[in-house]
Design a protein around this motif. Structure first.
Motif, PDB file in Angstrom:
ATOM      1  N   GLN A  63       0.831  -1.210   0.000  1.00  0.00           N
ATOM      2  CA  GLN A  63       0.000   0.000   0.000  1.00  0.00           C
ATOM      3  C   GLN A  63       0.865   1.260   0.000  1.00  0.00           C
ATOM      4  O   GLN A  63       0.568   2.216  -0.722  1.00  0.00           O
ATOM      5  CB  GLN A  63      -0.939   0.010   1.212  1.00  0.00           C
ATOM      6  CG  GLN A  63      -2.048  -1.000   1.101  1.00  0.00           C
ATOM      7  CD  GLN A  63      -3.053  -0.889   2.229  1.00  0.00           C
ATOM      8  OE1 GLN A  63      -3.006   0.020   3.050  1.00  0.00           O
ATOM      9  NE2 GLN A  63      -3.992  -1.820   2.259  1.00  0.00           N
ATOM     10  N   ASP A  64       1.943   1.242   0.774  1.00  0.00           N
ATOM     11  CA  ASP A  64       2.847   2.393   0.799  1.00  0.00           C
ATOM     12  C   ASP A  64       3.454   2.642  -0.584  1.00  0.00           C
ATOM     13  O   ASP A  64       3.526   3.790  -1.037  1.00  0.00           O
ATOM     14  CB  ASP A  64       3.966   2.190   1.824  1.00  0.00           C
ATOM     15  CG  ASP A  64       3.468   2.253   3.263  1.00  0.00           C
ATOM     16  OD1 ASP A  64       2.331   2.729   3.495  1.00  0.00           O
ATOM     17  OD2 ASP A  64       4.211   1.796   4.164  1.00  0.00           O
ATOM     18  N   LYS A  65       3.866   1.572  -1.240  1.00  0.00           N
ATOM     19  CA  LYS A  65       4.440   1.709  -2.588  1.00  0.00           C
ATOM     20  C   LYS A  65       3.400   2.263  -3.555  1.00  0.00           C
ATOM     21  O   LYS A  65       3.710   3.106  -4.395  1.00  0.00           O
ATOM     22  CB  LYS A  65       4.961   0.364  -3.088  1.00  0.00           C
ATOM     23  CG  LYS A  65       6.202  -0.122  -2.386  1.00  0.00           C
ATOM     24  CD  LYS A  65       6.577  -1.514  -2.882  1.00  0.00           C
ATOM     25  CE  LYS A  65       7.636  -2.150  -2.019  1.00  0.00           C
ATOM     26  NZ  LYS A  65       7.886  -3.546  -2.388  1.00  0.00           N
ATOM     27  N   TRP A  66       2.154   1.764  -3.441  1.00  0.00           N
ATOM     28  CA  TRP A  66       1.087   2.253  -4.322  1.00  0.00           C
ATOM     29  C   TRP A  66       0.861   3.753  -4.107  1.00  0.00           C
ATOM     30  O   TRP A  66       0.806   4.519  -5.062  1.00  0.00           O
ATOM     31  CB  TRP A  66      -0.212   1.476  -4.094  1.00  0.00           C
ATOM     32  CG  TRP A  66      -1.318   2.005  -4.957  1.00  0.00           C
ATOM     33  CD1 TRP A  66      -2.257   2.939  -4.601  1.00  0.00           C
ATOM     34  CD2 TRP A  66      -1.557   1.719  -6.332  1.00  0.00           C
ATOM     35  NE1 TRP A  66      -3.080   3.227  -5.659  1.00  0.00           N
ATOM     36  CE2 TRP A  66      -2.672   2.488  -6.741  1.00  0.00           C
ATOM     37  CE3 TRP A  66      -0.948   0.875  -7.257  1.00  0.00           C
ATOM     38  CZ2 TRP A  66      -3.182   2.442  -8.034  1.00  0.00           C
ATOM     39  CZ3 TRP A  66      -1.466   0.823  -8.546  1.00  0.00           C
ATOM     40  CH2 TRP A  66      -2.564   1.598  -8.922  1.00  0.00           C
ATOM     41  N   ARG A  67       0.720   4.141  -2.860  1.00  0.00           N
ATOM     42  CA  ARG A  67       0.441   5.551  -2.551  1.00  0.00           C
ATOM     43  C   ARG A  67       1.580   6.461  -2.993  1.00  0.00           C
ATOM     44  O   ARG A  67       1.350   7.593  -3.421  1.00  0.00           O
ATOM     45  CB  ARG A  67       0.160   5.711  -1.063  1.00  0.00           C
ATOM     46  CG  ARG A  67      -1.179   5.144  -0.662  1.00  0.00           C
ATOM     47  CD  ARG A  67      -1.493   5.422   0.801  1.00  0.00           C
ATOM     48  NE  ARG A  67      -2.761   4.821   1.153  1.00  0.00           N
ATOM     49  CZ  ARG A  67      -2.896   3.812   2.009  1.00  0.00           C
ATOM     50  NH1 ARG A  67      -1.848   3.298   2.618  1.00  0.00           N
ATOM     51  NH2 ARG A  67      -4.100   3.324   2.268  1.00  0.00           N
ATOM     52  N   GLU A  68       2.805   5.948  -2.901  1.00  0.00           N
ATOM     53  CA  GLU A  68       3.965   6.729  -3.337  1.00  0.00           C
ATOM     54  C   GLU A  68       3.933   6.944  -4.849  1.00  0.00           C
ATOM     55  O   GLU A  68       4.194   8.043  -5.332  1.00  0.00           O
ATOM     56  CB  GLU A  68       5.245   5.978  -2.947  1.00  0.00           C
ATOM     57  CG  GLU A  68       6.529   6.631  -3.398  1.00  0.00           C
ATOM     58  CD  GLU A  68       7.736   5.754  -3.093  1.00  0.00           C
ATOM     59  OE1 GLU A  68       8.607   5.624  -3.974  1.00  0.00           O
ATOM     60  OE2 GLU A  68       7.793   5.203  -1.975  1.00  0.00           O
ATOM     61  N   HIS A  70       1.186   6.332  -6.932  1.00  0.00           N
ATOM     62  CA  HIS A  70      -0.141   6.724  -7.442  1.00  0.00           C
ATOM     63  C   HIS A  70      -0.930   7.426  -6.337  1.00  0.00           C
ATOM     64  O   HIS A  70      -1.953   6.913  -5.871  1.00  0.00           O
ATOM     65  CB  HIS A  70      -0.888   5.478  -7.934  1.00  0.00           C
ATOM     66  CG  HIS A  70      -0.105   4.641  -8.885  1.00  0.00           C
ATOM     67  ND1 HIS A  70      -0.011   4.939 -10.228  1.00  0.00           N
ATOM     68  CD2 HIS A  70       0.665   3.543  -8.683  1.00  0.00           C
ATOM     69  CE1 HIS A  70       0.757   4.040 -10.819  1.00  0.00           C
ATOM     70  NE2 HIS A  70       1.194   3.195  -9.912  1.00  0.00           N
ATOM     71  N   PRO A  71      -0.497   8.605  -5.922  1.00  0.00           N
ATOM     72  CA  PRO A  71      -1.129   9.276  -4.777  1.00  0.00           C
ATOM     73  C   PRO A  71      -2.598   9.655  -4.992  1.00  0.00           C
ATOM     74  O   PRO A  71      -3.329   9.857  -4.020  1.00  0.00           O
ATOM     75  CB  PRO A  71      -0.265  10.526  -4.579  1.00  0.00           C
ATOM     76  CG  PRO A  71       0.425  10.742  -5.887  1.00  0.00           C
ATOM     77  CD  PRO A  71       0.579   9.388  -6.509  1.00  0.00           C
ATOM     78  N   ASN A  72      -3.034   9.733  -6.229  1.00  0.00           N
ATOM     79  CA  ASN A  72      -4.417  10.134  -6.492  1.00  0.00           C
ATOM     80  C   ASN A  72      -5.387   8.965  -6.642  1.00  0.00           C
ATOM     81  O   ASN A  72      -6.580   9.180  -6.833  1.00  0.00           O
ATOM     82  CB  ASN A  72      -4.478  11.009  -7.749  1.00  0.00           C
ATOM     83  CG  ASN A  72      -3.692  12.294  -7.578  1.00  0.00           C
ATOM     84  OD1 ASN A  72      -3.687  12.879  -6.507  1.00  0.00           O
ATOM     85  ND2 ASN A  72      -3.008  12.712  -8.626  1.00  0.00           N
ATOM     86  N   ASP A  73      -4.872   7.741  -6.553  1.00  0.00           N
ATOM     87  CA  ASP A  73      -5.726   6.557  -6.713  1.00  0.00           C
ATOM     88  C   ASP A  73      -5.832   5.798  -5.390  1.00  0.00           C
ATOM     89  O   ASP A  73      -4.826   5.554  -4.713  1.00  0.00           O
ATOM     90  CB  ASP A  73      -5.150   5.616  -7.774  1.00  0.00           C
ATOM     91  CG  ASP A  73      -5.188   6.218  -9.177  1.00  0.00           C
ATOM     92  OD1 ASP A  73      -6.004   7.133  -9.413  1.00  0.00           O
ATOM     93  OD2 ASP A  73      -4.410   5.770 -10.026  1.00  0.00           O
TER      94      ASP A  73
END
Length: 134
Positions: A63-68, A70-73
C-alpha cells in the motif's frame, strides 16, 4: 475403447509448476511500479485471483508503494486496475505457454468419437485463444 479424456491444464499439462500466474501477477504489479517477490505471490496461488490481488494489496508495504507511485488513486482503485492488468497478462502467458506442444497433442487426440475436456481455474473470456479447437 477410450471415449473421453479430461485434462487439468493450468498447473499441469500446460503450465507445470504454475509459473504463468506468478509471472502474470509480477508483471501486473510491475506495470504500476510495484515489485512483489515470487514467494509472496506463490503463498496464496490457490485463492481466487481477485482475492489474491486484494490480499497482496492489503499488505502495508505494498500500500505504501502504491500511494507513493499513485497518490491520487485509492487502494480500491489499485485492486481493480491491477486485477484487470492481471487478466490480460495471464491470457498472454498461457497463450505463450500453450504453444509448447498442446496443439500437437490436440491433433493426436483428434480421433472419431473421442471427446476431450480441458479444466482450468483461471478466469478469462478468451479460452479459444489459448486452447484453439481446430
Amino acid at each position: 475403447m477410450i471415449k473421453a479424456i479430461v485434462f487439468d491444464w493450468a498447473g499441469t499439462t500446460v503450465d507445470y509448476g504454475s509459473q504463468a500466474p506468478i509471472i502474470a501477477f509480477q508483471q501486473a504489479f510491475e506495470s504500476f511500479g510495484i515489485t512483489v517477490p515470487t514467494a509472496e505471490i506463490r503463498a496464496d496461488l490457490g485463492l481466487d485471483k481477485l482475492d489474491h490481488v486484494k490480499k497482496i494489496m492489503a499488505k502495508p508495504d505494498v500500500q505504501d508503494k502504491w500511494r507513493e507511485k499513485h497518490p491520487n488513486d485509492s487502494i480500491s482503485q489499485a485492486v481493480d486496475q491491477i486485477y484487470r492488468r492481471f487478466q490480460k497478462e495471464i491470457v498472454q502467458k498461457l497463450f505463450e505457454i500453450s504453444k509448447s506442444g498442446v496443439g500437437k497433442l490436440r491433433q493426436t487426440l483428434k480421433l472419431p468419437s473421442l471427446y476431450w475436456c480441458a479444466a482450468v481455474v483461471h478466469s478469462f473470456s478468451r479460452a479459444d485463444d489459448i486452447f484453439p479447437t481446430s
